[in-house]
Design an enzyme around this catalytic site. Structure first.
Site, short mmCIF file in Angstrom:
data_model
loop_
_atom_site.label_atom_id
_atom_site.label_comp_id
_atom_site.label_asym_id
_atom_site.label_seq_id
_atom_site.Cartn_x
_atom_site.Cartn_y
_atom_site.Cartn_z
N HIS A 242 3.34 3.43 8.31
CA HIS A 242 2.23 2.11 7.89
C HIS A 242 1.99 2.29 6.63
CE1 HIS A 242 -0.99 4.84 9.15
NE2 HIS A 242 -1.64 4.37 8.09
N ASP A 270 5.42 5.82 13.59
CA ASP A 270 4.81 5.74 12.40
C ASP A 270 5.18 6.76 11.36
OD1 ASP A 270 2.73 5.00 10.88
OD2 ASP A 270 1.22 5.57 11.66
N GLY A 349 -7.71 6.42 4.68
CA GLY A 349 -7.09 7.22 3.33
C GLY A 349 -6.65 8.47 3.77
N SER A 351 -4.44 8.81 6.11
CA SER A 351 -3.23 8.55 6.75
C SER A 351 -1.95 9.33 5.94
CB SER A 351 -3.00 6.92 6.76
OG SER A 351 -3.38 6.38 7.84
N SER A 366 -1.63 9.35 11.83
CA SER A 366 -1.11 7.99 12.03
C SER A 366 -2.61 7.24 12.03
CB SER A 366 -0.81 7.95 13.46
OG SER A 366 -0.52 6.24 13.87
#
Length: 458
Positions: A242, A270, A349, A351, A366
């Site tokens: 993402h 993801d 942030g 991720s 994720s």
């Protein structure tokens, strides 16, 4: 925030820009490993659990409230439990119903089976036996029916569903019981052991906050680098899907050009990977507490209940435990299957940042709910499916990236470094057949005859 590069030192300065640092890779020539001599290494020795980083130990002490001795003992015991669980998984076959660890330091291994006659076999491996109704394969089939139904319903009131091996069930987490009931009915699994858990938590993606230790996507959104990887001669890093689509450009903390997303999958999975330019090169390092580095030794998947630590550009270094594998999460942006649920906290942030169990790579952040002030739940995309999907090689502390190719007279199922193997997979090495005990990406220093933690002769 890190400092600016010193004069003449741009490449050196670029090595510590994000959750996973980047420096040079020099692929070693492929070669047959020397024959094993003396006693074979233990599981803890193979996985590096007997020599943990101080960064890992300190975070486990803080987040799991352990003493240094307890944290060190836990890592060793979790590594050994993983191998025993793999042996029992293969021995029980379709009767296997899951494995998990409990306890702060002694780490008791429990293995579930659908046949009481297996109890003696389980206890012989030093594990507790639990007889249950439903095999793991059947639980996964139930969850797959929910996965399929979820693509048709798109109900945001059932944001999470997962296989819970400890309670031998599939769980649908919901904010509205009627919505969960509707999903279960749509999947055709009523009365088949699918439980409903009501919770106000709504996982969200951990992205798009300015500040900290970032990499930027197209100059705006921010995520955290995961693990250094290579593909052929190209270097780069794995991250969350993402965070960016294929073709999106990335920049480092000082907005200098960094690389380009080569592939990205989201939703559904993801996962993504970014190829970096010549200013960036790959190391096996993950950023720990206080900007210190933790090295990655491999990608052996940890058991439910095992400790796990995460690094991210917003909240830094935090630890917790693995709650469930094979979890589906319905974000507002779409559903993602095959995630792992943890008790580690995270915030926007973080991720794409890396999860480690000891020295073993587990996955990339994720999303989740909560925060690192009050606590929360996070989910990661497991690393082995990501490596397999994009044909990537994880950069590890061994520095041995050679990928031997089977010779013309070797069988098609010859063991090959660089491949991702799952529990139960069989390979041939030097004319001998072996069966995989724990999911991992093979390294040329981990040949089957020398790693009883990962392979058993059959």
């Amino acid at each position: 925030m890190l400092g600016r590069p010193a004069a003449g030192g741009r490449r050196a300065a670029l090595t510590v820009l994000s959750a996973l640092a980047l420096t040079a890779v020099h692929p070693a020539a492929a070669a047959e490993p020397p024959p094993a001599r003396g006693p074979l290494p233990s599981a803890a020795q193979t996985l590096g659990a007997d020599r943990p980083s101080q960064q890992v130990l300190r975070a486990l002490e803080r987040d799991l409230r352990l003493t240094p001795e307890q944290a060190a003992a836990r890592l060793v015991n979790e590594a050994e439990a993983g191998t025993r669980a793999g042996r029992l998984h293969n021995a029980l076959g379709k009767r296997f119903a899951g494995a998990w660890v409990t306890g702060a330091t002694a780490v008791d291994l429990t293995v579930a089976t659908t046949d009481a006659a297996d109890a003696a076999t389980i206890r012989a491996q030093g594990a507790k036996a639990k007889v249950v109704k439903t095999a793991l394969g059947d639980l996964r089939s139930l969850k797959q029916k929910l996965d399929a139904a979820a693509t048709r319903t798109h109900a945001q009131d059932t944001p999470v569903w997962y296989v819970d091996v400890r309670r031998n069930r599939v769980v649908v987490q919901t904010t509205d019981r009627s919505a969960a009931t509707a999903l279960i009915k749509a999947a055709g699994v009523e009365g088949r052991g699918v439980a409903v858990r009501v919770s106000a938590d709504r996982p969200r993606l951990m992205a798009d906050i300015v500040g900290g230790d970032p990499y930027y996507i197209n100059g705006t959104a921010r995520c955290s680098v995961g693990f250094s990887v290579t593909k052929d001669l190209q270097q780069g890093f794995a991250s969350a899907g993402h965070c960016g689509r294929a073709g999106a450009r990335t920049t480092g903390y000082d907005m200098a050009d960094q690389g380009t997303f080569q592939a990205s999958v989201f939703p559904g999975k993801d996962m993504s990977w970014v190829a970096v330019n010549s200013d960036w090169t790959a190391t096996p390092d993950v950023r720990g507490e206080g900007m210190q580095r933790v090295q990655v030794a491999g990608s052996v998947q940890a058991l439910v209940g095992a400790s796990v630590c995460r690094s991210g550009s917003t909240t830094g270094w935090h630890c917790g435990t693995i709650e469930q594998h094979d979890t589906s999460v319905r974000y507002a942006e779409g559903t993602v299957d095959g995630l792992t649920r943890t008790t580690v906290c995270a915030e926007p942030g973080d991720s794409g940042g890396p999860y480690l169990a000891g020295a073993q790579a587990q996955g990339v952040t994720s999303g989740g709910s909560g925060d690192c002030t009050s606590g929360g739940t996070t989910f990661y995309q497991p690393i082995n499916p990501l490596l397999g999907e994009f044909a990537l090689t994880l950069k590890t502390a061994s520095g041995r990236l050679g990928t031997p190719t089977p010779g013309p007279n070797d069988p098609k199922d010859s063991w090959t470094a660089g491949r991702v193997y799952g529990v139960g997979d069989t390979v041939v090495r030097a004319g001998v057949r072996y069966q995989c005990l724990q999911s991992h990406q093979a390294q040329d220093v981990w040949s089957p005859e020398g790693t009883p933690a990962l392979w058993q002769r059959v």
